[in-house]
Design a protein around this motif. Sequence first.
Motif, PDB file in Angstrom:
ATOM      1  N   LYS A  11       0.833  -1.198   0.000  1.00 15.79           N
ATOM      2  CA  LYS A  11       0.000   0.000   0.000  1.00 15.79           C
ATOM      3  C   LYS A  11       0.868   1.248   0.000  1.00 15.79           C
ATOM      4  CE  LYS A  11      -4.423   1.228   2.102  1.00 15.79           C
ATOM      5  NZ  LYS A  11      -5.386   0.869   3.162  1.00 15.79           N
ATOM      6  N   MET A  12       0.527   2.203  -0.873  1.00 16.71           N
ATOM      7  CA  MET A  12       1.254   3.470  -0.950  1.00 16.71           C
ATOM      8  C   MET A  12       0.676   4.492   0.014  1.00 16.71           C
ATOM      9  SD  MET A  12       1.575   3.871  -5.073  1.00 16.71           S
ATOM     10  CE  MET A  12       0.187   2.840  -5.555  1.00 16.71           C
ATOM     11  N   VAL A  13       1.512   5.454   0.403  1.00 26.34           N
ATOM     12  CA  VAL A  13       1.070   6.556   1.247  1.00 26.34           C
ATOM     13  C   VAL A  13       1.334   7.864   0.516  1.00 26.34           C
ATOM     14  CG1 VAL A  13       1.366   7.743   3.452  1.00 26.34           C
ATOM     15  CG2 VAL A  13       1.545   5.260   3.353  1.00 26.34           C
ATOM     16  N   TYR A  14       0.332   8.736   0.524  1.00 25.22           N
ATOM     17  CA  TYR A  14       0.409  10.025  -0.168  1.00 25.22           C
ATOM     18  C   TYR A  14       0.349  11.154   0.859  1.00 25.22           C
ATOM     19  CZ  TYR A  14      -1.601   6.589  -3.390  1.00 25.22           C
ATOM     20  OH  TYR A  14      -1.867   5.456  -4.103  1.00 25.22           O
ATOM     21  N   ALA A  15       0.943  12.295   0.505  1.00 24.49           N
ATOM     22  CA  ALA A  15       1.013  13.361   1.499  1.00 24.49           C
ATOM     23  C   ALA A  15       1.143  14.738   0.879  1.00 24.49           C
ATOM     24  CB  ALA A  15       2.211  13.124   2.428  1.00 24.49           C
ATOM     25  N   SER A  16       0.872  15.736   1.701  1.00 25.60           N
ATOM     26  CA  SER A  16       1.264  17.119   1.436  1.00 25.60           C
ATOM     27  C   SER A  16       1.354  17.822   2.781  1.00 25.60           C
ATOM     28  CB  SER A  16       0.277  17.824   0.496  1.00 25.60           C
ATOM     29  OG  SER A  16      -1.017  17.865   1.056  1.00 25.60           O
ATOM     30  N   SER A  17       1.916  19.020   2.788  1.00 24.17           N
ATOM     31  CA  SER A  17       2.167  19.713   4.049  1.00 24.17           C
ATOM     32  C   SER A  17       0.860  19.988   4.791  1.00 24.17           C
ATOM     33  CB  SER A  17       2.897  21.030   3.793  1.00 24.17           C
ATOM     34  OG  SER A  17       2.175  21.843   2.890  1.00 24.17           O
ATOM     35  N   ALA A  18       0.930  19.902   6.121  1.00 24.01           N
ATOM     36  CA  ALA A  18      -0.262  20.099   6.958  1.00 24.01           C
ATOM     37  C   ALA A  18      -0.355  21.547   7.405  1.00 24.01           C
ATOM     38  CB  ALA A  18      -0.222  19.168   8.168  1.00 24.01           C
ATOM     39  N   ASN A  19      -0.744  22.362   6.479  1.00 26.50           N
ATOM     40  CA  ASN A  19      -0.966  23.768   6.780  1.00 26.50           C
ATOM     41  C   ASN A  19      -1.843  24.354   5.686  1.00 26.50           C
ATOM     42  OD1 ASN A  19       2.215  23.394   5.938  1.00 26.50           O
ATOM     43  ND2 ASN A  19       1.141  24.814   4.585  1.00 26.50           N
ATOM     44  N   PRO A  20      -2.548  25.442   5.975  1.00 22.27           N
ATOM     45  CA  PRO A  20      -3.333  26.081   4.926  1.00 22.27           C
ATOM     46  C   PRO A  20      -2.445  26.367   3.730  1.00 22.27           C
ATOM     47  CG  PRO A  20      -3.810  27.056   7.059  1.00 22.27           C
ATOM     48  CD  PRO A  20      -2.645  26.133   7.264  1.00 22.27           C
ATOM     49  N   SER A  21      -2.946  26.104   2.516  1.00 23.15           N
ATOM     50  CA  SER A  21      -2.138  26.217   1.313  1.00 23.15           C
ATOM     51  C   SER A  21      -1.453  27.579   1.244  1.00 23.15           C
ATOM     52  CB  SER A  21      -3.010  26.025   0.070  1.00 23.15           C
ATOM     53  OG  SER A  21      -2.211  25.776  -1.057  1.00 23.15           O
TER      54      SER A  21
END
Length: 260
Positions: A148-158
């Motif tokens: 299984k792959m894990v996807y992400a982006s920064s945890a803050n308002p864009s």
Amino acid sequence: MTKHIHWDSNLSQEGLEILQSEGGVIVCPTKVGYIIMTSDKAGLERKFDAKERKRNKPGVVLCGSMEELEALAQLNPEIKAFYQKHWDEDILLGCILPWRDDAYDKLLAFGDGREELMTDTRGTSCFVIKFGKAGEQLAEHLWRTEGKMVYASSANPSGKGNRGKVDGIGERIEASVDLVIEADDYVASIQPDKTIETRYEQGVMVSMVSADGKLIPEQGGQRSISPAPVVIRKGLDIDKIMGHLSDTFNSWDYRQGEYY
């Protein structure tokens, strides 16, 4: 209210269970701050909504092992060796790469349309290694045990940083996820000589593709090769990464912000 736990240096069983469930989304610490992590299309939709982020910006693929990276991304021997240096030295690195054909077929086979949110219009994604122990443990376990792959982006308002503080993720993200794993102490330990104002809040990103998304050619010691690697985002350990670029490639470029 979203549950908060403190990372105790071990694999988070609570985080793992959420990422194993449909649409599960967590906030997790990294070397440079906090990220939103998920493992399927429903979770990606929740992530984009929580960040109010433009959908044309692809998510990041978190690789918990070199084996996973090699199974998912197109590499040539030079790029593989470049990644291996950073793996061996525990240096956060993200490169824009095309997907392997067989891996992209598996992405399509999920049948949920996640590829729309995981790739740009050229079919490339950012594949990241050595992003921080808490997330690495989760990504490695999910890939090794379930593929299984894990996807992400920064945890803050864009467009805004979280400053490496869990309370900087913002109320909307905090309320939108299933679990927040807190480790402000770990984040601070990575750049102990920096202040909140001077620390890097992101990792270095290097493009390994041409303008149309094709993998750059091997250089084989030749000079003035184009297309070549391009540093498109500075960040943590930029000096070390540029040194490794110089050791591996005779031709490479620095164009901050070009990709975005």
